[in-house]
Scaffold this motif. Structure first.
Motif, short mmCIF file in Angstrom:
data_model
loop_
_atom_site.label_atom_id
_atom_site.label_comp_id
_atom_site.label_asym_id
_atom_site.label_seq_id
_atom_site.Cartn_x
_atom_site.Cartn_y
_atom_site.Cartn_z
N PRO A 298 0.88 -1.12 0.04
CA PRO A 298 -0.01 0.03 0.03
C PRO A 298 0.79 1.24 0.08
N ASN A 299 2.07 1.11 0.44
CA ASN A 299 3.05 2.56 0.71
C ASN A 299 3.95 2.58 -0.48
N GLY A 300 3.74 1.81 -1.70
CA GLY A 300 4.42 1.72 -2.96
C GLY A 300 5.33 0.23 -3.02
N PRO A 301 5.74 0.06 -4.39
CA PRO A 301 6.57 -1.15 -4.57
C PRO A 301 7.95 -1.15 -4.06
N ILE A 302 8.26 -2.06 -3.39
CA ILE A 302 9.65 -2.53 -2.91
C ILE A 302 10.12 -3.45 -4.10
N LEU A 303 11.69 -2.93 -4.29
CA LEU A 303 12.43 -3.93 -5.20
C LEU A 303 13.46 -4.55 -4.41
N LEU A 304 13.44 -6.00 -4.24
CA LEU A 304 14.51 -6.65 -3.73
C LEU A 304 15.30 -7.23 -5.01
N SER A 305 16.64 -6.56 -4.94
CA SER A 305 17.37 -6.91 -6.27
C SER A 305 17.78 -8.56 -6.24
N GLY A 306 17.94 -9.16 -5.13
CA GLY A 306 18.29 -10.47 -5.12
C GLY A 306 19.89 -10.31 -5.52
N ASP A 307 20.58 -11.58 -6.08
CA ASP A 307 22.05 -11.46 -6.63
C ASP A 307 21.74 -10.91 -8.10
N TRP A 308 22.73 -10.25 -8.65
CA TRP A 308 22.60 -10.00 -10.09
C TRP A 308 23.94 -9.59 -10.78
N ARG A 309 23.99 -9.68 -12.15
CA ARG A 309 25.23 -9.23 -12.72
C ARG A 309 24.76 -8.64 -14.04
N PHE A 310 25.43 -7.74 -14.57
CA PHE A 310 25.14 -7.40 -15.92
C PHE A 310 25.90 -7.96 -16.82
N GLU A 311 25.19 -8.50 -17.95
CA GLU A 311 26.07 -9.21 -19.15
C GLU A 311 25.38 -8.73 -20.31
N THR A 312 26.30 -8.22 -20.92
CA THR A 312 25.88 -7.75 -22.53
C THR A 312 25.77 -8.73 -23.42
N ASN A 313 26.42 -10.14 -23.22
CA ASN A 313 26.54 -11.09 -24.32
C ASN A 313 26.06 -12.55 -23.49
N PRO A 314 24.98 -12.68 -22.84
CA PRO A 314 24.70 -13.99 -22.00
C PRO A 314 24.48 -15.10 -22.74
N MET A 315 24.66 -16.06 -22.02
CA MET A 315 24.29 -17.40 -22.80
C MET A 315 22.79 -17.79 -22.42
N ASP A 316 22.47 -17.03 -21.10
CA ASP A 316 20.98 -17.42 -20.72
C ASP A 316 20.15 -16.31 -21.48
N HIS A 349 31.73 -5.94 -15.68
CA HIS A 349 32.16 -7.31 -16.33
C HIS A 349 32.94 -7.21 -17.46
N PRO A 350 34.30 -7.52 -17.78
CA PRO A 350 34.86 -7.23 -18.98
C PRO A 350 34.65 -8.19 -19.94
N HIS A 351 33.99 -9.50 -19.62
CA HIS A 351 34.14 -10.58 -20.43
C HIS A 351 32.68 -11.46 -20.55
N SER A 352 32.31 -12.13 -21.26
CA SER A 352 31.18 -13.18 -21.00
C SER A 352 31.35 -14.42 -20.81
#
Ligand SMILES: [Zn+2]
Ligand SMILES: [Zn+2]
Length: 707
Positions: A298-316, A349-352
Motif C-alpha cells: 500500500p505504500n509503494g513497490p519495493i524492489l529486492l534485487s536479489g543477486d545479479w550481474r550485468f551481461e552484454t552477451n549472456p548465454m542465458d 564485467h569485462p567478458h562473457s
C-alpha cells in the motif's frame, strides 16, 4: 568510434563529472564525521566518558560480593587452605583468564547478536548509536510497511539471507539462507537465522518467496520451511523450486509443501495477501532461474534485487531490465534493496560466459592428449553447459564427480535449464575405462575444500581417479575471500603429482583465460542500475558491513540519493516505509543464529566456546578417590591431560599437583556443599599451579569419588 563505445565514453565522462562535482561535499561530510566520532564521544559528558564512569561503578559493586564468597569458602572447608608453591600472583592468572575469555567470546560471536555497533552516517540516527531505551520506546506506525532483515546484513562473510516484509499483520518471507562458518568456529559447518521471532510470528506468514537457489538463499529451508506446511505457498522459478525440493527430499520426514513455480518472463502479479502482491523479474547471476522480486505494498513497490550481474552477451535469456525500468518509470520504486557483494570491485564485467567456454575449449586443444579435470561451483550450470559443448565438439566424454554436482545437473535437466549434447555424459565408473584423451571430468573442490572431490583425487582417496602427471586441472573459479590458503594447498598437491594446473586470473602463466565470470555486479554496474531505477529510498543488503557502507556511499555520492533516504541497516532492524514514502528505523527484533555441524546437528554456542578454549589451552582432569569417613585420599589421584602438556615429560609438575591434592584432602567432608566447595578450590588452585608452570589456564575438571 561506433555508437556503442561513444555512448560508453559519454557515460563514463558523466560519471567522473558527477563524482568531481560532489567531491567537496564528500570531503566536508568526512571531516564532520571525524569530528563527531573522535571529539563528541570523548568530550566531558560524552558517550565514552559516561561509559568509563559506568564501568568503574560496576567494578566497585562487583568487589563487595567477592569478599563474601571468600568468607564462605573458609567456612565450607575449614583449615584446608594449602600453601601453593607458586611464583606468580593469583591476580596474574585471573588477568590471563579474563583476556582469554574475551578472546574466546570475540571469536565465537562474530555473528550479530544483541544491538550491534552501527555509527554509520547512514544508520538512520545521523550516526548516533542506537540505544536500548530507543528500542523500548519504539512504537510501530500501523500504516507502515515493515521491512525486517533477518539475516545477511553486516555479518562476517556473506550468507544467511532472509528478509521479512509485514503490513498490518500480514507477513511474507523472502529467502532462507545459510552462512558458512569460518575456521574461527571449530566444528561448525553453517549457521541459520535463529527462528525464535519467526516462531512467534509464524501465523502471520502468508507466502514464502525465493530469489534463486544458491545456499546463501535456500540453505536453511530444511530447518525453517517445514514449520509452514501446505497452507503457505512457496514461490520460485522451476530451477529454484527443484533445488528446494531436492533439499527437502533428504529429510527423514519430507514435509508436504505448497510449491508454486513462477515463470518471471510472464510478468504476472501474484496476490500474496489482502494488501501484498509480488512480481518476479528475470535477472542474470551465476545460477539458472535467478530473479529480482518486486513486492507491491500500500505504500509503494519495493524492489529486492536479489543477486545479479550485468551481461552484454549472456548465454542465458538476457536480463529483463526493461520490465524493471518500466515499473520504475510507471509506478516508481518506493524502496530498493540492492545487493552489495562486489561493490568494492571497480568497473564492469569485462567478458562473457562465452569467453570462458572458448577458453575451456582452448585448454582441450592445447592439452589434447591427457585427461582434463575441470573444477567449478556445482551451481554454475551454464559453465557446465560450456564444458559439455566444447567436449562434444572434440569427441570427448564428460563425467560428473561429487554429490552436489550430480544433483544440480539432474535438477537443471528437469527444469530445462541446461542444454546437453547427445552421448557426451558418461558415468564416472565407465569414463575411466576410456583412453585419457577422451576423458573430461567436472568436479567440485575449486575452493580447496578438504573433503571435496578434487582433494580426494590428489590424495588417492577417490574411488575412481588418482591425479597423474599427464592430467590438466582447470580452476574455473575465483577464490572466495578466506579460502586462498586452502586452494594453494590443493594446487601444491596437484603440482607435486606433476599435473598441469590452469587457474583463472593467472593467464600470464599459460596464456589461457579468463576462466571465470563473477556472479555479482561490479561498481559501475551498480551506478547504472540504481541510476536507471531511481528509487525514492535505498537500502544496501547482502553484504558485510563495509560492503553495505560502500554501497550506501555510492548511492549518495554518485547516484545522488539524499542521505536521509539511505539506510545502512543490520539484521534485526525494523525499517518502516511510511505512507508518505519516507523510511526510518523503528525498533529491533531479536536475532541470532543456530549453529550446525556437518551432520546437520545443532551445536550450542557454549560448546563452540569450550572448543576454542580447549584448542588454545587444553583440558586437565584430576580424579580423586577419597574416604567418606576420613576425607583422605585412598589412592594416588589420577590425572588426565589432553591438548595441554604431555604427561610423560612433566613429572615434576604432576608431582607438585599430587602433593597439593594430598595436603588438600586431609579433612572430613560432611555434606554435598563441602564437596562442591572443595571442587571449586581445587579447580582454582590447580589452575594457578598450571598457570605458574606453563603460562596457560586449561579447562580444569576435578572429579571426586567418595567410597
Ligand atoms: Zn547467489
Ligand atoms: Zn547470495
Amino acid at each position: 568510434m561506433n555508437d556503442k563505445s561513444k555512448a560508453e565514453a559519454e557515460r563514463r565522462a558523466k560519471l567522473l563529472k558527477m563524482r568531481a562535482e560532489r567531491l567537496p561535499d564528500i570531503k566536508k561530510q568526512f571531516e564532520e564525521n571525524q569530528k563527531r566520532n573522535f571529539n563528541a564521544n570523548f568530550a566531558p559528558g560524552g558517550k565514552d566518558e559516561k561509559l568509563v564512569a559506568k564501568k568503574k561503578a560496576a567494578a566497585k559493586k562487583a568487589k563487595a560480593p567477592a569478599k563474601k564468597a571468600a568468607a564462605s569458602k573458609t567456612a565450607a572447608a575449614k583449615g584446608s587452605d594449602v600453601k601453593l608453591l607458586v611464583n606468580t600472583r593469583k591476580g596474574e592468572m585471573v588477568h590471563h583468564q579474563r583476556m582469554l575469555s574475551a578472546d574466546v567470546n570475540a571469536q565465537a560471536t562474530q555473528h550479530i547478536i544483541g544491538i550491534p555497533v552501527n555509527k554509520s552516517r547512514y544508520n538512520g540516527f545521523k550516526g548516533a548509536q542506537l540505544t536500548v531505551n530507543q528500542i523500548r520506546a519504539a512504537r510501530p506506525d500501523k500504516d507502515a510497511v515493515r521491512i525486517i532483515p533477518i539475516g545477511g546484513l553486516g555479518e562476517f562473510g556473506i550468507g544467511k539471507n532472509m528478509t521479512a516484509i509485514e503490513y498490518q499483520g500480514e507477513m511474507i518471507l523472502i529467502d532462507m539462507g545459510t552462512l558458512f562458518a569460518n575456521a574461527d568456529y571449530p566444528g561448525v559447518n553453517y549457521m541459520v537465522p535463529d527462528s525464535k521471532w519467526l516462531d512467534d510470528n509464524r501465523d502471520k506468514v502468508k507466502a514464502i518467496l525465493f530469489t534463486h537457489a544458491h545456499l546463501d538463499h535456500i540453505g536453511a529451508c530444511r530447518h525453517l520451511l517445514p514449520f509452514y506446511g501446505p497452507n503457505v505457498p512457496v514461490y520460485g522459478t522451476a530451477f529454484t523450486i527443484g533445488m528446494i525440493k531436492k533439499q527437502m527430499s533428504e529429510l527423514a520426514d519430507v514435509p508436504d509443501m505448497n510449491y508454486q513455480i513462477i515463470n518471471p518472463l510472464e510478468h504476472k502479479e501474484i496476490k500474496l495477501s489482502q494488501h501484498l502482491s509480488a512480481e518476479f523479474v528475470h535477472m542474470l547471476h551465476s545460477i539458472p532461474g535467478n530473479t529480482s522480486i518486486v513486492v507491491r505494498t500500500p505504500n509503494g513497490p519495493i524492489l529486492l534485487s536479489g543477486d545479479w550481474r550485468f551481461e552484454t552477451n549472456p548465454m542465458d535469456t538476457p536480463a529483463d531490465y526493461d520490465r524493471l525500468r518500466e515499473i520504475a518509470d510507471k509506478e516508481g520504486f518506493a524502496l530498493m534493496l540492492n545487493e552489495s557483494t562486489n561493490i568494492d570491485v571497480p568497473g564492469t564485467h569485462p567478458h562473457s560466459e562465452y569467453d570462458v567456454g572458448d577458453n575451456i575449449g582452448k585448454v582441450m586443444d592445447n592439452y589434447a592428449t591427457g585427461r582434463i579435470i575441470i573444477s567449478c561451483f556445482s551451481s554454475q550450470v551454464k559453465r557446465i553447459e560450456c564444458v559439455l559443448r566444447e567436449a562434444a565438439e572434440r569427441g570427448r566424454k564428460v563425467a560428473f564427480a561429487g554429490f552436489s554436482m550430480i544433483n544440480n545437473v539432474e535438477v537443471a535437466l528437469r527444469a530445462k535449464s541446461i542444454k546437453v549434447p547427445k552421448d557426451v555424459i558418461m558415468k564416472m565408473e565407465d569414463i575411466v575405462k576410456l583412453p585419457d584423451e577422451k576423458i573430461t571430468i567436472v568436479c567440485t573442490g575449486s575452493q580447496g575444500e578438504m573433503n571435496a572431490v578434487l582433494n580426494r583425487m590428489v590424495t588417492g582417496a577417490h574411488r575412481h581417479i588418482k591425479v597423474k602427471a599427464t592430467d590438466t586441472i582447470v580452476f574455473c573459479s575465483s577464490p572466495i575471500p578466506g579460502n586462498e590458503p586452502k586452494i594453494m594447498g590443493t594446487v601444491d598437491g596437484l603440482l607435486r603429482e606433476g599435473a598441469q594446473v590452469i587457474q583463472h586470473n593467472k593467464t600470464h602463466l599459460t596464456n589461457i583465460g579468463p576462466l571465470h565470470l563473477s556472479g555479482h555486479a561490479y561498481y559501475e554496474d551498480h551506478v547504472k542500475f540504481v541510476t536507471d531505477l531511481h528509487p525514492k529510498n535505498y537500502m544496501p543488503y547482502h553484504g558485510e558491513f563495509y560492503m553495505l557502507e560502500h554501497n550506501a556511499e555510492m548511492a549518495e555520492n554518485v547516484v545522488g540519493i539524499p542521505r536521509d533516504r539511505i539506510l545502512v541497516a543490520d539484521d534485526g532492524d525494523i525499517v518502516e516505509l511510511l505512507p508518505n514514502q519516507t523510511i526510518r528505523k523503528n525498533g529491533r527484533i531479536p536475532v541470532g543464529n543456530k549453529l550446525y555441524d556437518d551432520a546437520d546437528q545443532q551445536v550450542n554456542e557454549a560448546v563452540v566456546k569450550d572448543r576454542i578454549h580447549i584448542s588454545r589451552e587444553g583440558i586437565f582432569v584430576v580424579i580423586l578417590t577419597i574416604s567418606k569417613k576420613t576425607g583422605r585420599l585412598i589412592k594416588t589421584p589420577d590425572i588426565v591431560s589432553r591438548a595441554f602438556i604431555y604427561l610423560d615429560n612433566s613429572e615434576e609438575l604432576i608431582g607438585k599437583i599430587r602433593h597439593y591434592l594430598r595436603a588438600k584432602t586431609d579433612h572430613t567432608i560432611a555434606s554435598d556443599a563441602d564437596v562442591k566447595a572443595l571442587k571449586d578450590e581445587i579447580k582454582e588452585d590447580v589452575t594457578h599451579i598450571l598457570y605458574d608452570a606453563t603460562g596457560h589456564t586449561p579447562i580444569v575438571i576435578p572429579v571426586i569419588n567418595k567410597v
